[in-house]
Design an enzyme around this catalytic site. Structure first.
Site, PDB file in Angstrom:
ATOM      1  CD  GLU A   1      -5.373   2.885  -0.784  1.00 18.70           C
ATOM      2  OE1 GLU A   1      -4.530   2.286  -1.495  1.00 18.70           O
ATOM      3  OE2 GLU A   1      -5.289   2.953   0.457  1.00 18.70           O
TER       4      GLU A   1
ATOM      5  CG  ASP B   1      -1.978   1.081   1.135  1.00 17.34           C
ATOM      6  OD1 ASP B   1      -2.495   1.297   0.018  1.00 17.34           O
ATOM      7  OD2 ASP B   1      -2.310   1.684   2.159  1.00 17.34           O
TER       8      ASP B   1
ATOM      9  CB  THR C   1      -7.357  -4.675   1.542  1.00 16.07           C
ATOM     10  OG1 THR C   1      -6.477  -4.196   2.554  1.00 16.07           O
ATOM     11  CG2 THR C   1      -7.248  -3.794   0.309  1.00 16.07           C
TER      12      THR C   1
ATOM     13  CG  HIS D   1      -4.712  10.854   1.971  1.00 14.67           C
ATOM     14  ND1 HIS D   1      -5.789  10.788   2.822  1.00 14.67           N
ATOM     15  CD2 HIS D   1      -3.807   9.931   2.424  1.00 14.67           C
ATOM     16  CE1 HIS D   1      -5.556   9.866   3.749  1.00 14.67           C
ATOM     17  NE2 HIS D   1      -4.367   9.338   3.535  1.00 14.67           N
TER      18      HIS D   1
ATOM     19  CE  LYS E   1      -4.299   2.404   6.882  1.00 18.59           C
ATOM     20  NZ  LYS E   1      -3.561   2.798   5.691  1.00 18.59           N
TER      21      LYS E   1
ATOM     22  CG  ASP F   1      -5.739  -0.322   2.913  1.00 22.71           C
ATOM     23  OD1 ASP F   1      -5.909  -1.511   3.190  1.00 22.71           O
ATOM     24  OD2 ASP F   1      -4.712   0.309   3.224  1.00 22.71           O
TER      25      ASP F   1
END
Length: 419
Positions: free
Chosen positions: A201, A126, A255, A133, A251, A231
């Site tokens: 994304e 990622d 995903t 952002h 994370k 994500d």
């Protein structure tokens, strides 16, 4: 490029995501319960696995490339094979095709069909490559004068994620547990995430493997296609864990990707340049031509049992680094890339508030809740919320779309360590 007309009439509608110009690749559960490879056309799926079994499609010197119902082995064949397959399917589905009556039996209605993971994810990386952002997040935590790290304008910043938790659209996502530390607390507690978020994304899917460094142009040739990617992010877990090494468990929950891989060939008419550079890039990162794509994107949020509100609209062209640049940088250490590697673009945000790709930005860290069309407000995601990402490149009377990328937030389980 104008619309390419198909004998599958639904594919010719201007609001259809899947015209003949697109031909995205997905996997679905067939009537026999097994996964099959399919190509989306209009509101139907062309069963490629059955076509191969019946000898109507065959890749040169390859046998049963689609037998297992995902696209991984096909992706490894490279650009020449991809182009040959695309030409064959285009001829089959084009308006006036002589074989059209015989191909009707190979079409499966898209409605009600269970979609599956379209490829086997080898590794997942990622990136943090959207300037708007990164500037917004940096401003929140470090102030505007230190918003971007010193390396950001020179290097595509990224981290290695979890391939094992990549799921296909429609998969529910469970609110995670983790270590949380309140700003005024001395020590953390173990509790469910309270600041669960999305990240809008794009994902680039590597088809051709590599050994050793590759150029940006070579990296672009390695990419098979693109998916929408959410994500999911546990912001409070991330705030406590990310220093000094970056995201980890925050994370790793899930995903979500769209079920259709849009081939790079379908996006060729929509190429565009990356933004003007504020600092010259090193030679190995310089692009030989346009490497981004003009793809309109949006995020919808629907509370459980209620109507959806579109909370963001932006465009993939806002990225500072392209997927080809990210992939080329990934190989600089000699890192081998494998068929099925996936690169997340990083959150895609535009310069305006309505173009931000995460609730962290939209609500400015929860301080400015967003009001939904239902009258409810959100600072971060609540249990029962369904997030839907959509995207399409808009052509002359047609659109090259990705379908929906959806996931519903389920409540956290009871404490998993109290047994």
């Amino acid at each position: 490029m104008p619309l390419m007309r198909s004998w599958v009439e639904a594919a010719n509608a201007p609001d259809c995501d899947f015209p003949l110009n697109n031909l995205p690749c997905g996997s679905f559960r067939s009537e026999d319960g097994e996964p099959h490879c399919g190509v989306a056309i209009g509101d139907m799926i062309l069963d490629v696995t059955r076509l191969e079994q019946d000898g109507l499609i065959q890749m040169e010197d390859e046998e049963e490339i689609f037998f297992y119902g995902d696209w991984t082995e096909f992706m490894s064949l490279g650009p020449a094979a991809w182009a040959a397959f695309r030409a064959t399917v285009t001829e089959m589905l084009a308006e006036g095709a002589a074989d059209a009556p015989g191909l009707v039996d190979y079409l499966v209605p898209m409605a009600g069909t269970e979609m599956m993971m379209p490829f086997t994810v080898a590794e997942y990386t990622d990136f943090y490559a959207g300037k708007h952002h990164a500037t917004n997040v940096g401003t929140m935590f470090r102030g505007p004068e230190n918003a971007l790290p010193p390396n950001w304008l020179s290097i595509p910043v990224g981290y290695n994620g979890r391939a094992s938790s990549v799921v296909v659209s429609g998969t529910d996502v469970r609110r995670p547990w983790g270590q949380l530390k309140a700003p005024d607390a001395e020590l953390p507690v173990f509790a469910p995430c309270k600041r669960f978020d999305l990240e809008l994304e794009m994902g680039a899917i590597v088809g051709v493997p590599s050994e050793g460094p590759v150029t940006v142009a070579e990296a672009d040739e390695m990419i098979f296609g693109y998916v929408l990617l959410n994500d999911w992010s546990a912001r409070d877990i991330q705030a406590w864990e990310y220093q000094p090494l970056g995201p980890f468990q925050s994370k790793a929950t899930a995903t979500t990707i769209s079920p259709w891989i849009v081939p790079k060939a379908a996006l060729e008419p929509f190429r565009c340049d990356t933004p003007a550079r504020e600092r010259p890039l090193l030679d190995y990162l310089k692009e030989p031509g346009p490497m981004l794509y003009d793809i309109a994107l949006e995020v919808g949020l629907a509370p459980e049992g209620k109507a959806e509100t579109v909370i963001s609209r932006t465009n993939y062209r806002e990225m500072y680094y392209s997927s080809a640049q990210q992939l080329a940088h990934h190989t600089t250490s000699g890192c081998p890339m494998s068929t099925g590697d996936m690169l997340g673009s990083g959150t895609i945000s535009g310069p305006e508030k309505a173009q931000r790709g995460a609730l962290l930005e939209i609500t400015w860290g929860g301080k400015e809740p967003v009001t939904l069309d239902t009258g409810e407000t959100r600072s971060f995601l609540e249990d029962g919320d369904t997030l839907t990402l959509r995207g399409a490149a808009l052509g002359d009377g047609y659109r090259v779309g990705f379908g929906a990328c959806t996931g519903k937030v389920l409540p956290a389980l009871d404490d998993p360590y109290k047994r």
